[in-house]
Design an enzyme around this catalytic site. Structure first.
Site, PDB file in Angstrom:
ATOM      1  CD  GLU A  54      -3.616  -2.492   7.246  1.00 37.94           C
ATOM      2  OE1 GLU A  54      -2.508  -2.743   6.770  1.00 37.94           O
ATOM      3  OE2 GLU A  54      -4.242  -1.440   7.002  1.00 37.94           O
ATOM      4  N   GLY A  99       2.433   2.151  10.836  1.00 38.33           N
ATOM      5  CA  GLY A  99       3.437   3.203  10.741  1.00 38.33           C
ATOM      6  C   GLY A  99       4.130   3.540  12.051  1.00 38.33           C
ATOM      7  N   GLY A 139       2.729  -1.213   4.252  1.00 40.71           N
ATOM      8  CA  GLY A 139       2.763   0.189   3.869  1.00 40.71           C
ATOM      9  C   GLY A 139       4.182   0.632   3.577  1.00 40.71           C
ATOM     10  N   GLY A 140       4.828   1.242   4.567  1.00 32.51           N
ATOM     11  CA  GLY A 140       6.152   1.841   4.387  1.00 32.51           C
ATOM     12  C   GLY A 140       7.159   0.930   3.709  1.00 32.51           C
ATOM     13  CG  HIS A 154      -5.980   1.960   5.140  1.00 30.31           C
ATOM     14  ND1 HIS A 154      -5.574   2.909   6.043  1.00 30.31           N
ATOM     15  CD2 HIS A 154      -4.948   1.093   4.997  1.00 30.31           C
ATOM     16  CE1 HIS A 154      -4.326   2.629   6.429  1.00 30.31           C
ATOM     17  NE2 HIS A 154      -3.932   1.533   5.809  1.00 30.31           N
ATOM     18  CB  SER A 193       4.908  -1.988  12.101  1.00 27.12           C
ATOM     19  OG  SER A 193       4.541  -0.640  12.370  1.00 27.12           O
ATOM     20  CG  ASN A 240      -1.717   1.221   1.426  1.00 30.86           C
ATOM     21  OD1 ASN A 240      -1.811   2.044   0.513  1.00 30.86           O
ATOM     22  ND2 ASN A 240      -2.336   1.361   2.598  1.00 30.86           N
ATOM     23  CD1 TRP A 241       3.785   1.160  -2.679  1.00 33.26           C
ATOM     24  CD2 TRP A 241       4.230   2.558  -4.377  1.00 33.26           C
ATOM     25  NE1 TRP A 241       4.831   0.628  -3.399  1.00 33.26           N
ATOM     26  CE2 TRP A 241       5.129   1.461  -4.456  1.00 33.26           C
ATOM     27  CE3 TRP A 241       4.320   3.550  -5.349  1.00 33.26           C
ATOM     28  CZ2 TRP A 241       6.095   1.346  -5.448  1.00 33.26           C
ATOM     29  CZ3 TRP A 241       5.286   3.433  -6.351  1.00 33.26           C
ATOM     30  CH2 TRP A 241       6.168   2.347  -6.392  1.00 33.26           C
ATOM     31  CE  LYS A 242      -0.280   3.298   4.736  1.00 34.79           C
ATOM     32  NZ  LYS A 242      -0.209   3.433   6.178  1.00 34.79           N
TER      33      LYS A 242
HETATM   34  P1  PGA Z   1       2.751   0.233   7.598  1.00 33.23           P
HETATM   35  O1  PGA Z   1       1.287   0.480   6.974  1.00 33.23           O
HETATM   36  O2  PGA Z   1       3.262  -1.069   7.029  1.00 33.23           O
HETATM   37  O3  PGA Z   1       3.549   1.419   7.141  1.00 33.23           O
HETATM   38  O4  PGA Z   1       2.582   0.169   9.079  1.00 33.23           O
HETATM   39  C1  PGA Z   1       0.386  -0.584   6.765  1.00 33.23           C
HETATM   40  C2  PGA Z   1      -0.905  -0.077   6.189  1.00 33.23           C
HETATM   41  O5  PGA Z   1      -1.376   0.997   6.596  1.00 33.23           O
HETATM   42  O6  PGA Z   1      -1.499  -0.744   5.305  1.00 33.23           O
END
Ligand code: PGA
Length: 242
Positions: free
Chosen positions: A161, A167, A221-222, A91, A200, A11-13
């Site tokens: 999640e 994050g 995400g990250g 999300h 995370s 998920n590149w947001k």
């Molecule tokens: P994260 O984000 O891996 O940066 O914690 C996960 C997400 O929000 O899908």
């Protein structure tokens, strides 16, 4: 568990432009040799440009209507038209920052299915709810109120999640993750729906999480923004349950 598909989903947001698309080439090359499915949910501006990258692509949200006077929105039909096969729905950043209700998420899910998109439905408790021991109650409500009727392993994935793990570098313990995934599986209408863990996930903790019996992959995400981090996560998923 044999019938469940394993997914490394990114998920590149609101990150990434054309110059980051080279990361997809590397992810695609790595994915070609693996049995796990790799999907990257991109900003809408990159979906069409990524469609021939070799990586399966998804959107990060869609509007319940297929078109209309909804400035700034994007429909499931548009995502499909641009080359997406998946879409993240519900999300926590949408639920919290855009006040999305379970009922709205459910409408979006129906819209996604009607275009042939696979929905990645996100559920998860806040930090306060976690500390108050309300995780299962919250998740039950979210599943019962946002999962549309007709969900099956072909049209839906679930991503658990915990909001406090997104994050932050924090994660629940392995036994907490397993307990929650087992709980979620028993709420689902189809036992073969894949349940991903998100929050995370990094190359260093992926093995412990992905080895859990009711975890079918991750929503990342990250660590999905750079192939150097995401490819090792894909490879860990491939290796833990062969
Ligand atoms: P994260 O984000 O891996 O940066 O914690 C996960 C997400 O929000 O899908």
């Amino acid at each position: 568990m044999g019938a469940r598909t394993r997914y490394a989903a990114g998920n590149w947001k609101m990150h990434g432009g054309c110059s980051e698309l080279s990361e997809l080439g590397q992810i695609s090359q790595a994915a070609a040799g693996l049995s796990v499915r790799s999907v990257i949910c991109l900003p809408a501006t990159l979906i069409d440009r990524a469609r021939y990258s070799g990586v399966m692509v998804g959107g990060q949200d869609c509007h319940p209507e297929s078109n209309g006077a909804f400035t700034g929105e994007i429909s499931a039909a548009m995502l499909k038209d641009a080359g997406a096969e998946y879409v993240i729905l519900g999300h926590s950043e949408r639920r919290v920052l855009h006040d999305e209700s379970d009922a709205l998420v459910k409408e979006k899910m129906v819209a996604a299915w009607s275009e042939g998109l696979t929905a990645i439905l996100c559920v998860g408790e806040s930090r306060d709810q976690y500390l108050a021991g309300e995780t299962q109650t919250i998740l039950r409500t979210q599943i019962e109120s946002s999962l549309a009727e007709g969900a099956n392993s072909n049209n839906t994935l679930i991503a658990y999640e915990p909001v406090w793990a997104i994050g932050t570098g924090l994660t629940p313990s392995a036994s907490e993750v397993q307990q929650v995934h087992f709980f979620l599986r028993n709420l689902l209408p189809d036992p073969d729906i894949s349940i991903l863990y998100g929050g995370s996930v990094k190359p260093g903790n992926a093995a412990q999480i992905f080895a859990l019996p009711d975890v079918d992959g991750g929503l990342v995400g990250g660590a999905s923004l750079a192939a150097a981090e995401f490819v090792p996560i894909m490879q860990v998923l491939e290796g833990v349950k062969t």
